[in-house]
Design a protein around this motif. Structure first.
Motif, mmCIF file in Angstrom:
data_model
loop_
_atom_site.group_PDB
_atom_site.id
_atom_site.type_symbol
_atom_site.label_atom_id
_atom_site.label_comp_id
_atom_site.label_asym_id
_atom_site.label_seq_id
_atom_site.Cartn_x
_atom_site.Cartn_y
_atom_site.Cartn_z
ATOM 1 N N LEU A 109 0.938 -1.016 0.023
ATOM 2 C CA LEU A 109 -0.022 0.009 0.145
ATOM 3 C C LEU A 109 1.000 1.275 0.090
ATOM 4 O O LEU A 109 1.952 1.201 0.333
ATOM 5 C CB LEU A 109 -0.987 -0.028 1.122
ATOM 6 C CG LEU A 109 -1.793 -1.240 1.330
ATOM 7 C CD1 LEU A 109 -2.673 -1.092 2.694
ATOM 8 C CD2 LEU A 109 -2.704 -1.299 0.192
ATOM 9 N N ASN A 110 0.267 2.502 -0.375
ATOM 10 C CA ASN A 110 1.048 3.553 -0.256
ATOM 11 C C ASN A 110 1.089 4.173 1.366
ATOM 12 O O ASN A 110 0.675 3.365 2.272
ATOM 13 C CB ASN A 110 0.188 4.671 -1.012
ATOM 14 C CG ASN A 110 -1.123 5.152 -0.820
ATOM 15 O OD1 ASN A 110 -1.444 4.762 0.562
ATOM 16 N ND2 ASN A 110 -1.854 5.598 -1.412
ATOM 17 N N THR A 111 2.035 4.971 1.391
ATOM 18 C CA THR A 111 2.103 5.719 2.767
ATOM 19 C C THR A 111 0.997 5.756 3.657
ATOM 20 O O THR A 111 1.015 5.298 4.811
ATOM 21 C CB THR A 111 2.999 6.887 2.726
ATOM 22 O OG1 THR A 111 4.294 6.540 1.953
ATOM 23 C CG2 THR A 111 3.290 7.108 4.232
ATOM 24 N N ALA A 112 -0.001 6.341 3.293
ATOM 25 C CA ALA A 112 -1.453 6.449 3.870
ATOM 26 C C ALA A 112 -1.815 5.350 4.186
ATOM 27 O O ALA A 112 -2.521 5.028 5.230
ATOM 28 C CB ALA A 112 -2.132 7.736 3.086
ATOM 29 N N GLY A 113 -2.076 4.444 3.358
ATOM 30 C CA GLY A 113 -2.471 3.019 3.528
ATOM 31 C C GLY A 113 -1.796 2.316 4.659
ATOM 32 O O GLY A 113 -2.403 1.421 5.533
ATOM 33 N N ALA A 163 6.205 5.040 16.644
ATOM 34 C CA ALA A 163 6.473 3.742 15.998
ATOM 35 C C ALA A 163 6.181 3.690 14.621
ATOM 36 O O ALA A 163 7.085 3.317 13.742
ATOM 37 C CB ALA A 163 6.003 2.623 16.632
ATOM 38 N N ILE A 164 5.074 3.937 14.285
ATOM 39 C CA ILE A 164 4.735 3.933 12.816
ATOM 40 C C ILE A 164 5.233 4.983 11.799
ATOM 41 O O ILE A 164 5.850 4.811 10.829
ATOM 42 C CB ILE A 164 3.282 4.048 12.680
ATOM 43 C CG1 ILE A 164 2.223 2.884 13.115
ATOM 44 C CG2 ILE A 164 2.960 4.038 11.150
ATOM 45 C CD1 ILE A 164 1.113 3.072 13.350
ATOM 46 N N GLY A 165 5.459 6.170 12.601
ATOM 47 C CA GLY A 165 6.217 7.234 11.678
ATOM 48 C C GLY A 165 7.635 7.028 11.636
ATOM 49 O O GLY A 165 8.142 7.213 10.302
ATOM 50 N N SER A 166 8.282 6.322 12.605
ATOM 51 C CA SER A 166 9.737 6.261 12.263
ATOM 52 C C SER A 166 9.872 4.994 11.529
ATOM 53 O O SER A 166 10.744 4.853 10.712
ATOM 54 C CB SER A 166 10.419 5.797 13.635
ATOM 55 O OG SER A 166 9.744 4.629 14.386
ATOM 56 N N ASP A 167 9.039 4.065 11.389
ATOM 57 C CA ASP A 167 9.279 2.704 10.700
ATOM 58 C C ASP A 167 8.942 3.077 9.182
ATOM 59 O O ASP A 167 9.844 2.538 8.227
ATOM 60 C CB ASP A 167 8.039 1.698 11.047
ATOM 61 C CG ASP A 167 8.505 0.269 10.613
ATOM 62 O OD1 ASP A 167 9.486 -0.061 10.360
ATOM 63 O OD2 ASP A 167 7.509 -0.424 9.989
ATOM 64 N N VAL A 168 7.932 3.970 8.903
ATOM 65 C CA VAL A 168 7.707 4.464 7.578
ATOM 66 C C VAL A 168 9.065 5.167 6.973
ATOM 67 O O VAL A 168 9.388 5.062 5.979
ATOM 68 C CB VAL A 168 6.445 5.180 7.322
ATOM 69 C CG1 VAL A 168 6.261 5.730 6.036
ATOM 70 C CG2 VAL A 168 5.238 4.293 7.713
ATOM 71 N N TYR A 169 9.430 6.080 7.957
ATOM 72 C CA TYR A 169 10.546 6.863 7.735
ATOM 73 C C TYR A 169 11.814 6.300 7.269
ATOM 74 O O TYR A 169 12.614 6.265 6.263
ATOM 75 C CB TYR A 169 10.907 8.048 8.787
ATOM 76 C CG TYR A 169 12.104 8.809 8.515
ATOM 77 C CD1 TYR A 169 12.121 9.800 7.394
ATOM 78 C CD2 TYR A 169 13.399 8.634 9.253
ATOM 79 C CE1 TYR A 169 13.133 10.470 7.006
ATOM 80 C CE2 TYR A 169 14.512 9.304 8.805
ATOM 81 C CZ TYR A 169 14.348 10.089 7.919
ATOM 82 O OH TYR A 169 15.373 11.078 7.692
ATOM 83 N N LEU A 170 12.098 5.366 8.137
ATOM 84 C CA LEU A 170 13.327 4.371 7.955
ATOM 85 C C LEU A 170 13.132 3.316 6.901
ATOM 86 O O LEU A 170 14.286 3.054 6.255
ATOM 87 C CB LEU A 170 13.847 3.637 9.287
ATOM 88 C CG LEU A 170 14.040 4.651 10.453
ATOM 89 C CD1 LEU A 170 14.422 3.878 11.937
ATOM 90 C CD2 LEU A 170 15.494 5.586 10.106
ATOM 91 N N ALA A 171 12.164 2.595 6.664
ATOM 92 C CA ALA A 171 12.029 1.574 5.996
ATOM 93 C C ALA A 171 11.922 2.126 4.386
ATOM 94 O O ALA A 171 12.310 1.598 3.458
ATOM 95 C CB ALA A 171 11.013 0.538 6.070
ATOM 96 N N GLY A 172 11.426 3.551 4.456
ATOM 97 C CA GLY A 172 11.088 3.912 3.012
ATOM 98 C C GLY A 172 10.173 3.115 2.056
ATOM 99 O O GLY A 172 9.161 2.599 2.436
ATOM 100 N N GLU A 173 11.111 2.641 1.056
ATOM 101 C CA GLU A 173 10.183 1.765 0.121
ATOM 102 C C GLU A 173 10.705 0.154 0.118
ATOM 103 O O GLU A 173 10.544 -0.544 -0.846
ATOM 104 C CB GLU A 173 10.490 2.103 -1.362
ATOM 105 C CG GLU A 173 10.064 3.683 -1.571
ATOM 106 C CD GLU A 173 8.660 3.550 -1.593
ATOM 107 O OE1 GLU A 173 7.812 2.725 -2.035
ATOM 108 O OE2 GLU A 173 7.903 4.872 -0.913
ATOM 109 N N ALA A 174 11.204 -0.240 1.240
ATOM 110 C CA ALA A 174 11.691 -1.380 1.418
ATOM 111 C C ALA A 174 10.890 -2.486 1.342
ATOM 112 O O ALA A 174 9.520 -2.256 1.732
ATOM 113 C CB ALA A 174 12.552 -1.543 2.623
#
Length: 218
Positions: A109-113, A163-174
């Motif tokens: 999913l995209n970031t919002a999803g 938690a979610i913010g840092s995970d999305v930021y660090l993982a990026g498109e991984a």
């Protein structure tokens, strides 16, 4: 170089494997202590501590050793806060792992999803871990849901925002096949715990939450 790029450069498969091994070793130490010295702890708290240590390794084990054993010299406000945060953390962690793996790793999913799905799962599991024990004590379902939402929502929102913010930021498109996906998940869980601790201390201070019982009295 951005923090995100530096994190990506640091993470390797060997580091992820080492982290998993350290976490499993920490869980082994926990189980040994629970069996030999802390069998009196309720089964729910044994599950809470197992999940806390599984998510955060040595950090989780240190929290248990300081605040969760029957051998603590005396209970304190900070110890109550740590136990309360761990209780919230154990449920939210399951939801976050399921949600972010499903949203980012499988459904792509995209970031919002990703954020919406992960938060929904984390919030649901966080409430369930409070509703269940309340109902076991004889509280009706509607009252248990209301009490859980009232007492846990602030902690869950703070935990998952970080938690979610840092995970999305660090993982990026991984993707799930990349070590950075799992490394960022492990880091973000522990950051979420640290973010929720002051919120739980505040909720305890103002009487919104009662906190977990004193293990030294068991």
């Amino acid at each position: 170089m951005s923090l995100q790029q530096a994190f990506h450069d640091l993470v390797t498969l060997e580091l992820v494997v080492a982290w998993v091994g350290l976490s499993l070793l920490s869980v082994g130490v926990l189980w040994l202590d629970l069996r030999r010295h802390n069998a009196a702890l309720p089964s729910m708290m044994k599950l809470v501590w197992t999940l806390t240590v599984l998510y955060s390794g040595l950090l989780g084990l240190a929290v248990y050793w300081y605040s969760g054993r029957t051998q603590i010299s005396e209970d304190s406000f900070v110890r109550r806060g740590l136990r309360s945060t761990s209780h919230c953390y154990s449920g939210c962690g399951i939801g976050e792992v399921v949600g972010i793996t499903l949203a980012a790793g499988i459904l792509l999913l995209n970031t919002a999803g990703v954020i919406a799905t992960t938060f929904s799962f984390a919030y649901l599991f966080g409430l369930v871990f409070t509703i269940g024990p309340l109902m076991q004590e004889g509280v009706g379902f509607r009252e248990a849901v209301s009490d859980a939402a009232y007492s846990e929502s602030g902690s869950i929102v703070a935990m998952e925002a970080v938690a979610i913010g840092s995970d999305v930021y660090l993982a990026g498109e991984a993707t799930m096949g990349e070590p950075v996906f799992w490394a960022s998940l492990a880091v973000s869980l522990s950051l979420g715990f640290l973010a929720a601790l002051p919120i739980n201390l505040g909720l305890l201070h103002f009487g919104v939450k009662e906190g977990m019982g004193d293990p030294s009295s068991m």
